[in-house]
Design a protein around this motif. Structure first.
Motif, mmCIF file in Angstrom:
data_model
loop_
_atom_site.group_PDB
_atom_site.id
_atom_site.type_symbol
_atom_site.label_atom_id
_atom_site.label_comp_id
_atom_site.label_asym_id
_atom_site.label_seq_id
_atom_site.Cartn_x
_atom_site.Cartn_y
_atom_site.Cartn_z
ATOM 1 N N ASP A 49 7.982 46.497 -7.079
ATOM 2 C CA ASP A 49 7.488 47.713 -7.720
ATOM 3 C C ASP A 49 8.535 48.820 -7.763
ATOM 4 O O ASP A 49 8.339 49.842 -8.430
ATOM 5 C CB ASP A 49 6.213 48.212 -7.037
ATOM 6 N N ALA A 50 9.672 48.631 -7.040
ATOM 7 C CA ALA A 50 10.743 49.639 -7.062
ATOM 8 C C ALA A 50 11.856 49.262 -8.036
ATOM 9 O O ALA A 50 12.746 50.077 -8.286
ATOM 10 C CB ALA A 50 11.322 49.802 -5.652
ATOM 11 N N LEU B 207 8.812 41.297 -14.888
ATOM 12 C CA LEU B 207 8.435 40.815 -13.556
ATOM 13 C C LEU B 207 7.270 41.628 -13.000
ATOM 14 O O LEU B 207 6.338 41.066 -12.424
ATOM 15 C CB LEU B 207 9.645 40.880 -12.629
ATOM 16 N N LYS B 208 7.314 42.912 -13.184
ATOM 17 C CA LYS B 208 6.212 43.755 -12.694
ATOM 18 C C LYS B 208 4.900 43.376 -13.358
ATOM 19 O O LYS B 208 3.864 43.237 -12.701
ATOM 20 C CB LYS B 208 6.518 45.232 -12.981
ATOM 21 N N SER C 175 3.925 43.575 0.376
ATOM 22 C CA SER C 175 4.565 43.755 -0.928
ATOM 23 C C SER C 175 5.347 42.503 -1.284
ATOM 24 O O SER C 175 5.678 41.678 -0.431
ATOM 25 C CB SER C 175 5.524 44.964 -0.902
ATOM 26 N N TYR C 176 5.654 42.381 -2.599
ATOM 27 C CA TYR C 176 6.516 41.300 -3.071
ATOM 28 C C TYR C 176 7.950 41.823 -3.204
ATOM 29 O O TYR C 176 8.175 42.955 -3.674
ATOM 30 C CB TYR C 176 6.037 40.768 -4.416
ATOM 31 N N TYR C 177 8.914 40.969 -2.813
ATOM 32 C CA TYR C 177 10.337 41.286 -2.881
ATOM 33 C C TYR C 177 11.061 40.180 -3.669
ATOM 34 O O TYR C 177 10.522 39.091 -3.849
ATOM 35 C CB TYR C 177 10.937 41.406 -1.472
ATOM 36 N N VAL C 178 12.288 40.513 -4.081
ATOM 37 C CA VAL C 178 13.090 39.557 -4.858
ATOM 38 C C VAL C 178 14.457 39.416 -4.216
ATOM 39 O O VAL C 178 15.054 40.404 -3.752
ATOM 40 C CB VAL C 178 13.264 40.012 -6.324
#
Length: 1172
Positions: free
Chosen positions: A781-782, A788-789, A813-816
């Motif tokens: 989300d950042a 992707l969002k 949260s989801y991270y990449v």
């Protein structure tokens, strides 16, 4: 120049044994007529008589210098009929031959009984009471007098001089009941009789029957055979460039011709139907449905054929004939399946080595003959070597210690190495002359010898030119037949083959002229050619049976290397062996080569037949004919305004229903139905098994095995254990949440600095642990990643469990991150094992350049690959997506885990996390102690049995769930074939303004393309409507048209283009101009994902232009780099295209006039097809 007559006579008229047996007056009269009027007499191939084989030529003396090895044919053989021949045969020394002596020819008991029955029935010296044509005429007259009700299977069987087989009777009965019929039976078992009987019934009723074949040569042969049965007026022929009596009641045609007729009846581009008064359609060799390039034609015929027309599908033995019959029954009309595995002439399988000809199988026919195994051959080679070395020692009188002469492999009993096996095989490879001696001594001639290259066939004939297989009388007959042939077709004589022909040996392949091949076929059927070396195309339905079929190799060369024969190809060739009514048994001889031995032969033989596989594909002609509605035409008053001729076209949905009726979709739907049915059974079984492993089920089973007191004690302890285990799970979750809670601030802190390295860890479905180093990009989300969002926040698959919120209120949260394997990873805090202080600096390479985090974010959002879930949990899943070539360099900078030090780890867990860990450890110890206490109880053993059984059941449930997942994935992947290609082609048609897909209005370009026959109909239509062709002379037009149809034509090996006529400058200029058009059209096809080839090759245009200019055949072939058959095939293709031009709508009249002129000039001997 004159046009080709509608019926070309056969060069042979006499019965093969006219000099030995008296002729009836009728036969003498017919022969006299043939001599007086040779140009009007149609070809009549006499049926073989049982009397004709009971004589024997004297044993031939085979000279020692005639040597050709089957193994070394691989050095020149070409696996494809039309391929390059790049290898030349080598000579080998001839060794001594060992074999059984022939015992002479005697009538078998079956043959003797047959002859006695014939004599009793006829009561005279004539073999038959009436010719078959008279019996057919009699039946037709009876039907006209008494009505079609008298036609039954007995009436139809009565026209034959033998008792028909059971499967033939069943198929005829099904046809008479009004059903369509699928007949699957071995090659040469008599399937054509079924079609012939159906034709008799159809003609007697005054209706029509179409008989289709995949090959022109086969159509010509059926045309001759049916004219013998029905007479000339009842039988017609359509093969694209030949039309004879096309309105007859029985019309023989190639399969593509019927498909195009059906286009006219189902399509809207042209009016009228070619199936007028047609009751039945015979699809001969329907197993061609599996042919990659042409199989779609058979499927289209079944789909488009009117439902009131009965289909008779004749197929060689295939594995899924029931599916074929089921498919036709579903989309066409009621269909009955008739199968037979019995051959009328049984086959014996033999294997030829250098020393002998032995049965391939043992006495039970279940495995390889022991004498052909490698171990047995090893002993033979060793004994031979020992004998020779011992003889050499005696001859030279040398003394000394004896040496080990055990030969290959020695006496150690060690397994044979690959080198040893190859050495043994090479030592046993026979020369062609060896195998020929073997089959001649065992009275197995005549034979068809399959070699998978033209040059191989020709070389074999040349090597056997010194081997005389004919007696003096037969040589005289061959000489006489050759003289007649030379008089009628002087240019068709293959001079290089004459020496071998006079000795009873000939070649038959696509490099020969069709007239010459027909001549060879007639001589072979008359017994004047004993061995025909042929390529595999001879096995494709041509009626040319022999006593023996020799197959030189089980593999052939292709553009991608050597490929093995399929079991269907092997059985198709083997089916040529055994002549019904002549041979008691047919013989198949497989030959030892350097590549294959008897083991490989048996493996292929026992592999079983292969199933039919759908090759359904869409084409421009299909799309145009199915969708076309209104068309633009010029008004009668000659005004310039085009008007629409109203006509209803199909909608896309209607076209889709037709396209999705393909055989492939039927099989897929069956697979899907079976998969869904199995999936339902698995899910029900999982439900039942799950109920058996519940706590309540375990308690019930345990209560039955124990006393009440013992059960009470252990059940109370088990209840305590369950409570403690639940507590342990809760503490594990708390511990995991505390760990992730400690990570979250660190992850947020690192987002603003460098790109740190981290380690991801997960377990796959098999329980294996995987660790992957990666470079951390940031929280989803950042990031500035719109695609992707949208996926993460909108797709339910990525939704996080609300119950998994952290105790302090912080959410997951989801991270990449980008892994070292160049894969993007999408994950929650759950999957991070550790993080490191080191990483990639987030600094621009040059001032003004974007930062690495921005570059990688752009590459991430640019990627269109689907995300794949690697693992799942209550705290979110771990997803993976393959990176691109642009991200590859970034992934190379991620270090391996071994190079990352524990000192660099950045994770510092909170005090709360450490306290949670201690509580979890204490609870785990408490559970362990309770388990030990339970194990000491009195009823533990009985209870453990119940638990073990439940664990076994749980393993079974796990396997069933895995199977269920695979089936679910398979069902999702099954989609109707053909429709995607249909839409892609319709897009090209729409963009070229051939058809408006939205309104179904067909434009002139589309009308032309819909009516044309070719591989790429739209490309041909665009070319033929081009004004650049209008100024060409007829010969130049022929040259240009040849460039569109020269696919697969090649120069002869060892030759080059200097041996080919050059085209005129006018032709080359036109071809160069069209090359630009072709490139633009190919780009358009590529844009829409269409891969239909567009042929434009000027290599042979000069040859066609020269022939169309009037050059003689001798001038054309003088030092020519092309085989005669290739040039003839190219000329006939060109004639076929030219013959279509006058019939195409909206084509300039001048172009049509030139096409007619060019076609008339070109269609002359010796390239004329032997039609009648």
């Amino acid at each position: 120049m004159r046009a080709l007559p509608s019926s070309i006579p056969s060069p042979l008229y006499f019965s093969s044994y006219s000099s030995r047996f008296p002729r009836s007056p009728s036969s003498s009269a017919s022969i006299g007529l043939a001599l007086r009027q040779p140009l009007r007499r149609p070809l009549v191939v006499p049926h073989p008589s049982p009397f004709l084989v009971y004589y024997r030529s004297p044993a031939s003396l085979l000279p020692e210098d005639s040597q050709l090895s089957d193994a070394d044919e691989d050095e020149y053989e070409d696996e494809e009929e039309d391929g390059d021949d790049d290898y030349v045969a080598d000579e080998f020394d001839d060794d001594d031959i060992s074999g059984d002596l022939s015992e002479g020819v005697e009538l078998s008991d079956v043959e003797t009984e047959t002859l006695e029955e014939v004599e009793v029935e006829t009561g005279a010296g004539s073999l038959f009471e009436k010719p078959k044509i008279q019996r057919v005429e009699k039946l037709c007259s009876e039907v006209r007098a008494f009505g079609a009700e008298i036609i039954d299977v007995d009436e139809l069987a009565a026209i034959y001089d033998f008792r028909i087989d059971k499967f033939q009777q069943l198929a005829i009965e099904a046809f008479l009941r009004g059903s369509s019929v699928v007949v699957s039976a071995p090659t040469s078992s008599g399937k054509t009789l079924i079609a012939e009987a159906a034709a008799v019934a159809t003609v007697a009723r005054g209706r029509r029957l179409f008989y289709t074949t995949p090959l022109k040569a086969l159509s010509n042969q059926k045309f001759r055979e049916f004219r013998e049965t029905f007479g000339d007026k009842y039988v017609g022929l359509l093969t694209g460039d030949t039309a004879i009596n096309k309105d007859a009641q029985i019309v023989i045609m190639t399969t593509e011709i019927l498909r195009n007729m059906l286009y006219q009846s189902v399509g809207m581009a042209s009016s009228g139907s070619g199936l007028f008064h047609v009751d039945a359609v015979v699809l001969d060799e329907v197993h061609y449905l599996s042919d990659i390039s042409r199989g779609t034609v058979w499927e289209e015929i079944v789909i488009y054929c009117p439902k009131e027309v009965q289909l008779i599908c004749l197929s060689a033995t295939v594995a899924n004939a029931d599916e074929l019959a089921g498919w036709i029954g579903q989309i066409h009309n009621k269909t009955e399946l008739v199968t037979s595995s019995k051959r009328p002439v049984p086959l014996t399988w033999n294997f030829s080595t250098k020393s002998s000809l032995l049965p391939l199988l043992d006495e039970k026919g279940k495995r390889t003959n022991r004498k052909l195994t490698l171990n047995y051959q090893q002993l033979y080679v060793s004994d031979t070597k020992s004998y020779k070395e011992d003889r050499n020692r005696r001859n030279t009188r040398k003394r000394g210690s004896e040496t080990n002469t055990a030969g290959i492999g020695g006496d150690s009993g060690q397994p044979l190495s690959r080198n040893d096996i190859n050495t043994i095989r090479r030592s046993q490879v026979p020369l062609i002359v060896d195998t020929l001696k073997q089959i001649q001594e065992k009275d197995m001639l005549p034979a068809i010898w399959f070699i998978f290259s033209r040059r191989g066939c020709d070389a074999a004939v040349q090597y056997l030119e010194g081997c005389n297989l004919l007696d003096s009388c037969e040589m005289s007959e061959v000489e006489l037949a050759l003289k007649r042939f030379r008089i009628i077709y002087p240019d068709a004589v293959r001079e290089s083959a004459l020496k071998g022909l006079m000795k009873g040996v000939a070649a038959h392949h696509a490099g020969c002229l069709p007239l010459w091949k027909s001549f060879i076929e007639e001589l072979f059927q008359r017994g004047l050619v004993k061995v025909v070396f042929a390529t595999e195309t001879l096995a494709a339905g041509i009626n040319m049976p022999a006593r023996t079929a020799v197959i030189a190799s089980l593999s052939k060369r292709s553009s991608s290397g050597r490929i093995s024969l399929t079991s269907n190809e092997l059985l198709q060739m083997a089916g040529r062996a055994g002549r019904r009514g002549i041979d008691e048994r047919g013989h198949v001889v497989l030959v030892q080569t350097s590549y294959e031995g008897p083991e490989e032969c048996c493996k292929l033989l026992f592999a079983g037949v292969e199933p039919l596989v759908s090759q359904f594909t869409a084409s421009y002609g299909m799309v145009l004919n199915l969708l076309a509605g209104s068309k633009l035409t010029s008004p009668a008053n000659g005004s310039d305004n085009d008007v629409k001729t109203p006509r209803a076209g199909r909608t896309l949905e209607e076209a889709r229903k037709l396209v999705e009726q393909s055989f492939g979709n039927y099989v897929s739907s069956n697979v899907m139905f079976a998969a869904k049915e199995e999936l339902s059974k698995i899910q029900k079984e999982i439900e039942v098994l799950t109920s058996e492993v519940s706590d309540e089920a375990i308690d019930r089973k345990a209560r039955k095995l124990m006393s009440a007191a013992v059960y009470k004690e252990i059940s109370e302890l088990q209840e305590d254990l369950r409570t403690e285990k639940r507590r342990r799970s809760e503490l594990r979750s708390v511990m995991e949440l505390k760990r992730m809670s400690s990570m979250k601030p660190l992850l947020e802190e690192l987002e603003n600095g460098q790109l740190p390295f981290l380690c991801l860890q997960y377990k796959d479905s098999e329980g294996a642990i995987h660790t992957t180093p990666a470079v951390y990009l940031g929280r989803v989300d950042a990031l500035d990643a719109t695609k992707l969002k949208g996926m993460v926040f909108d797709d339910e698959a990525f939704e996080l469990n609300k119950a998994a919120e952290m105790s302090d209120g912080m959410k997951l949260s989801y991270y990449v991150a980008l892994g070292s394997d160049n894969s993007w990873y999408l994950f929650t805090e759950k999957w991070i094992k550790t993080m490191y202080r080191t990483g990639l600096p987030n600094v621009a390479l040059m001032q003004g350049d974007p930062l690495p985090r921005e570059i990688m974010t752009t590459l991430l959002d640019k990627n269109n690959t689907q995300w794949e879930k690697l693992s799942d949990s209550d705290f979110g899943g771990l997803w993976c997506q393959e990176g691109s070539l642009e991200t590859w360099s970034w992934s190379l900078n991620v270090p391996v885990l071994n190079s990352l030090s524990e000192k660099d780890e950045a994770i510092h867990m909170s005090q709360e996390f450490h306290e949670a860990v201690e509580r979890y450890k204490e609870q785990r110890t408490r559970v362990s102690r309770l388990k030990k206490k339970i194990s000491r109880t009195e009823g533990f053993r009985e209870y453990q049995k119940v638990v073990d059984m439940s664990k076994f059941t749980e393993e079974k449930i796990k396997r069933l769930k895995t199977r269920s997942k695979r089936l679910t994935n398979r069902i999702e992947q099954i989609e109707p074939s053909g429709w995607k290609e249909f839409l892609q082609i319709s897009d090209v048609i729409h963009e070229t303004r051939a058809l408006d897909v939205n309104t179904n209005v067909i434009f002139p370009l589309g009308e032309t393309a819909a009516a044309i026959r070719g591989e790429n109909e739209l490309w041909l239509a665009m070319v033929l409507r081009n004004k650049v062709l209008l100024d060409l002379k007829p010969s130049q037009l022929a040259g240009v048209c040849a460039s569109f149809v020269s696919e697969g034509i090649k120069v002869r090996a060892g030759k080059n283009n200097s041996y080919i006529y050059e085209p005129s400058s006018t032709v080359m200029n036109v071809v160069d101009f069209l090359e630009e058009q072709k490139i633009a059209f190919m780009d358009l096809q590529e844009k829409h994902g269409v891969a239909i080839p567009c042929c434009l090759d000027s290599q042979f245009t000069g040859m066609v232009e020269a022939w169309a200019s009037g050059l003689t055949w001798r001038e054309m072939m003088m030092d020519c780099a092309m085989d005669e058959g290739d040039l003839a095939r190219l000329l006939r293709r060109t004639i076929d295209l030219l013959a279509q031009i006058p019939k195409l709508p909206d084509i300039d009249r001048q172009l049509q006039k030139n096409a007619v002129a060019a076609s008339n000039v070109m269609d002359r001997p010796p390239i004329s097809e032997l039609a009648g």
